[in-house]
Design a protein around this motif. Structure first.
Motif, PDB file in Angstrom:
ATOM      1  N   LEU A 224      -4.432   8.727  -3.580  1.00 25.78           N
ATOM      2  CA  LEU A 224      -4.839   9.400  -4.817  1.00 25.78           C
ATOM      3  C   LEU A 224      -6.125   8.817  -5.382  1.00 25.78           C
ATOM      4  N   ALA A 225      -6.321   7.520  -5.194  1.00 24.42           N
ATOM      5  CA  ALA A 225      -7.504   6.852  -5.736  1.00 24.42           C
ATOM      6  C   ALA A 225      -8.685   6.870  -4.769  1.00 24.42           C
TER       7      ALA A 225
ATOM      8  N   GLN B 290       0.105   8.422  -9.867  1.00 24.75           N
ATOM      9  CA  GLN B 290      -1.177   8.317 -10.557  1.00 24.75           C
ATOM     10  C   GLN B 290      -1.319   7.039 -11.386  1.00 24.75           C
ATOM     11  N   PRO B 291      -0.274   6.569 -12.105  1.00 24.42           N
ATOM     12  CA  PRO B 291      -0.435   5.303 -12.836  1.00 24.42           C
ATOM     13  C   PRO B 291      -0.827   4.133 -11.925  1.00 24.42           C
ATOM     14  N   LEU B 292      -0.253   4.062 -10.724  1.00 28.54           N
ATOM     15  CA  LEU B 292      -0.639   3.002  -9.792  1.00 28.54           C
ATOM     16  C   LEU B 292      -2.034   3.265  -9.231  1.00 28.54           C
ATOM     17  N   ALA B 293      -2.353   4.527  -8.961  1.00 26.32           N
ATOM     18  CA  ALA B 293      -3.710   4.869  -8.516  1.00 26.32           C
ATOM     19  C   ALA B 293      -4.743   4.458  -9.555  1.00 26.32           C
ATOM     20  N   ASP B 294      -4.406   4.624 -10.832  1.00 27.05           N
ATOM     21  CA  ASP B 294      -5.327   4.233 -11.902  1.00 27.05           C
ATOM     22  C   ASP B 294      -5.569   2.728 -11.904  1.00 27.05           C
ATOM     23  N   ILE B 295      -4.547   1.953 -11.555  1.00 27.53           N
ATOM     24  CA  ILE B 295      -4.717   0.497 -11.450  1.00 27.53           C
ATOM     25  C   ILE B 295      -5.683   0.160 -10.317  1.00 27.53           C
ATOM     26  N   PHE B 296      -5.514   0.810  -9.162  1.00 32.69           N
ATOM     27  CA  PHE B 296      -6.435   0.577  -8.052  1.00 32.69           C
ATOM     28  C   PHE B 296      -7.866   0.951  -8.452  1.00 32.69           C
TER      29      PHE B 296
ATOM     30  N   LEU C 224     -13.284 -10.485  -1.910  1.00 35.82           N
ATOM     31  CA  LEU C 224     -11.951 -10.275  -2.463  1.00 35.82           C
ATOM     32  C   LEU C 224     -12.060 -10.128  -3.976  1.00 35.82           C
ATOM     33  N   GLY C 225     -11.619  -8.975  -4.498  1.00 41.26           N
ATOM     34  CA  GLY C 225     -11.836  -8.690  -5.901  1.00 41.26           C
ATOM     35  C   GLY C 225     -10.606  -8.603  -6.761  1.00 41.26           C
ATOM     36  N   ALA C 226      -9.402  -8.480  -6.156  1.00 46.36           N
ATOM     37  CA  ALA C 226      -8.194  -8.301  -6.961  1.00 46.36           C
ATOM     38  C   ALA C 226      -6.960  -8.597  -6.127  1.00 46.36           C
ATOM     39  N   VAL C 227      -5.881  -8.934  -6.836  1.00 44.73           N
ATOM     40  CA  VAL C 227      -4.568  -9.140  -6.223  1.00 44.73           C
ATOM     41  C   VAL C 227      -3.580  -8.230  -6.947  1.00 44.73           C
ATOM     42  N   PHE C 228      -2.627  -7.668  -6.176  1.00 45.78           N
ATOM     43  CA  PHE C 228      -1.609  -6.777  -6.741  1.00 45.78           C
ATOM     44  C   PHE C 228      -0.232  -7.371  -6.436  1.00 45.78           C
ATOM     45  N   GLY C 229       0.527  -7.683  -7.487  1.00 44.41           N
ATOM     46  CA  GLY C 229       1.817  -8.335  -7.310  1.00 44.41           C
ATOM     47  C   GLY C 229       2.975  -7.349  -7.336  1.00 44.41           C
ATOM     48  N   PRO C 230       3.979  -7.489  -6.434  1.00 44.65           N
ATOM     49  CA  PRO C 230       5.162  -6.620  -6.392  1.00 44.65           C
ATOM     50  C   PRO C 230       6.287  -7.183  -7.252  1.00 44.65           C
ATOM     51  N   GLU C 231       7.508  -6.695  -7.048  1.00 45.15           N
ATOM     52  CA  GLU C 231       8.673  -7.298  -7.688  1.00 45.15           C
ATOM     53  C   GLU C 231       8.682  -8.797  -7.403  1.00 45.15           C
ATOM     54  N   HIS C 232       9.080  -9.589  -8.378  1.00 51.03           N
ATOM     55  CA  HIS C 232       9.092 -11.056  -8.343  1.00 51.03           C
ATOM     56  C   HIS C 232       7.712 -11.653  -8.575  1.00 51.03           C
ATOM     57  N   GLY C 233       6.646 -10.863  -8.434  1.00 48.30           N
ATOM     58  CA  GLY C 233       5.311 -11.345  -8.748  1.00 48.30           C
ATOM     59  C   GLY C 233       4.536 -11.896  -7.575  1.00 48.30           C
ATOM     60  N   PHE C 234       3.222 -12.008  -7.747  1.00 45.86           N
ATOM     61  CA  PHE C 234       2.323 -12.541  -6.726  1.00 45.86           C
ATOM     62  C   PHE C 234       2.694 -13.972  -6.361  1.00 45.86           C
ATOM     63  N   ARG C 235       2.939 -14.820  -7.335  1.00 47.14           N
ATOM     64  CA  ARG C 235       3.310 -16.208  -7.062  1.00 47.14           C
ATOM     65  C   ARG C 235       4.821 -16.410  -7.033  1.00 47.14           C
TER      66      ARG C 235
ATOM     67  N   SER D   1      -9.380  -1.634 -10.796  1.00 44.46           N
ATOM     68  CA  SER D   1      -9.687  -2.915 -10.152  1.00 44.46           C
ATOM     69  C   SER D   1     -11.047  -2.921  -9.473  1.00 44.46           C
ATOM     70  N   GLY D   2     -11.588  -1.739  -9.171  1.00 45.79           N
ATOM     71  CA  GLY D   2     -12.893  -1.642  -8.548  1.00 45.79           C
ATOM     72  C   GLY D   2     -12.922  -1.929  -7.061  1.00 45.79           C
ATOM     73  N   VAL D   3     -11.755  -1.930  -6.396  1.00 44.07           N
ATOM     74  CA  VAL D   3     -11.734  -2.234  -4.960  1.00 44.07           C
ATOM     75  C   VAL D   3     -11.979  -0.967  -4.156  1.00 44.07           C
ATOM     76  N   ASP D   4     -12.456  -1.156  -2.923  1.00 41.41           N
ATOM     77  CA  ASP D   4     -12.660  -0.044  -1.987  1.00 41.41           C
ATOM     78  C   ASP D   4     -11.507   0.073  -1.001  1.00 41.41           C
TER      79      ASP D   4
END
Length: 410
Positions: A161-162, A120-126, A79-90, A129-132
């Protein structure tokens, strides 16, 4: 011999899995979430992959441990990364907010903010993050305008896209998956509370929605895998699952809230309070100058499965903060007969009839929520609730036919 924190957590996870499989817990374990079924395979679909997960406080096990903590502690998952939505991960942010970019104190994992990011901005985040593989596990509430399903949509498109795989871990629709209800979004009204032509109450799980998005709406499908639940029936309400309820957002405190939300959230598009700032958001509705005539008028309609109580309350934030206002409380007494969307329309019609101060929000937000101008213009023209509901039946029938191709459960 001293064990590391990771080893101790892994040992706890293994012990819990053994306990959960014992005969004493057989009844409790009748329904299994997508995550439970993924874990039971030893995370086989994720082997050899660096994994990122889109989740929030609802991504928990049956004993309320967060799946990020569980997976981070398990050496079978990278597990290499977490992506938080509206209101956040926690889950610390209110409506319309997020937590930003930070490192999670519990695991040290980088947490990226996806809220209001797409393409593309969200694809750039993925990519950064270096995840597969991107995994999605969030509890939905069954309404088109609840933003997590559009986080799912945006993340699927960004993963494509990523060049990433996408895996959806399924959870129950808490208000059943029996039928789609309400108006279908018209594409020209697409926003983050509705990207594509889906009915207001979709009656689908997130895995079914992912299949629908991939098959009907994404210009090019993403490599998609869904991990199904087992033991869930379309007629099940949330309490049949045996799962703990974790509020998916600050104003969704209970499954009762979810039951009414797909109808009463329409009051966000008016100058009435939708109950934010109370302990019963979306069940309490009101404004200054409203009295018992509204409850009387609504009760005279004889709507199935619901009664309306004259209510007075003082929101602690949002509309009418600190002021005592009058209105109604929605009391559902037969949830199998209750139609939340029809009820929401009926409450709009009766509120406008009994309260001279009624108005739509100046930005016509109601059109974004309902998916077209039809509801607003028909109510303004004096249409009854039944006439408004009749107006969307043809497009709803077409959506139901399309929806049927992507359902996973009987």
């Amino acid at each position: 011999m001293r064990l590391s924190r990771r080893a101790l957590l892994a040992a706890t996870t293994a012990a819990t899995s053994l306990t959960a499989a014992s005969p004493a817990h057989a009844a409790e374990r009748r329904m299994r979430t997508g995550f439970e079924n993924l874990a039971n395979t030893g995370y086989a679909p994720l082997r050899g992959q660096r994994v990122g997960i889109v989740t929030n406080p609802t991504g928990v096990t049956r004993d309320v441990r967060h799946i990020v903590d569980v997976m981070h502690a398990d050496e079978r998952v990278n597990l290499g990364a977490v992506f938080g939505p509206e209101h956040g991960f926690r889950g610390t942010a209110q409506a319309g907010g997020s937590e930003g970019r930070y490192d999670d104190p519990a695991t040290g994992l980088p947490v990226y903010d996806t809220y209001l990011k797409s393409g593309q901005p969200l694809a750039d985040i993925f990519t950064a993050s270096g995840v597969d593989t991107v995994v999605f596990d969030i509890q939905d509430v069954g309404a088109r305008f609840y933003t997590y399903i559009w986080t799912l949509y945006d993340c699927m498109e960004a993963a494509r896209l990523a060049g990433k795989r996408f895996v959806v871990l399924d959870r129950p629709n808490p208000v059943t998956g029996r039928a789609a209800q309400g108006p279908v979004l018209h594409k020209e009204f697409a926003t983050f509370v509705g990207r594509e032509p889906v009915s207001q109450a979709h009656g689908m799980t997130v895995a079914e929605l992912a299949r629908l998005f991939n098959g009907e709406f994404l210009t090019t499908p993403v490599p998609l895998e869904t991990v199904r639940m087992t033991g869930w029936r379309r007629s099940d309400f949330f309490d049949a699952s045996g799962l703990p309820w974790v509020p998916p957002s600050p104003n969704m405190p209970t499954p009762d809230t979810a039951l009414v939300y797909s109808g009463s959230c329409l009051f966000e598009g008016t100058n009435l309070s939708e109950g934010r700032g109370t302990t019963r958001p979306f069940e309490l509705l009101g404004a200054e100058g409203i009295d018992g005539r509204w409850a009387d008028e609504a009760n005279q309609l004889g709507l199935p499965g619901v009664h309306f109580r004259e209510a007075y309350f003082a929101p602690t934030f949002s509309k009418f903060q600190g002021k005592t206002i009058g209105g109604v409380q929605i009391h559902v007494h037969d949830r199998t007969a209750y139609d939340p969307v029809r009820t929401g329309i009926a409450l709009l019609v009766t509120a406008k009839k009994v309260w001279s101060g009624f108005s739509w929000r100046a930005d016509n937000w109601i059109d974004k929520l309902t998916g077209s101008t039809r509801v607003r213009t028909m109510i303004d023209a004096g249409a009854s609730a039944d006439e408004v509901v009749a107006g969307w039946q043809q497009e709803l029938a077409a959506f139901r036919r399309m929806r049927g191709k992507y359902l996973l459960y009987k």
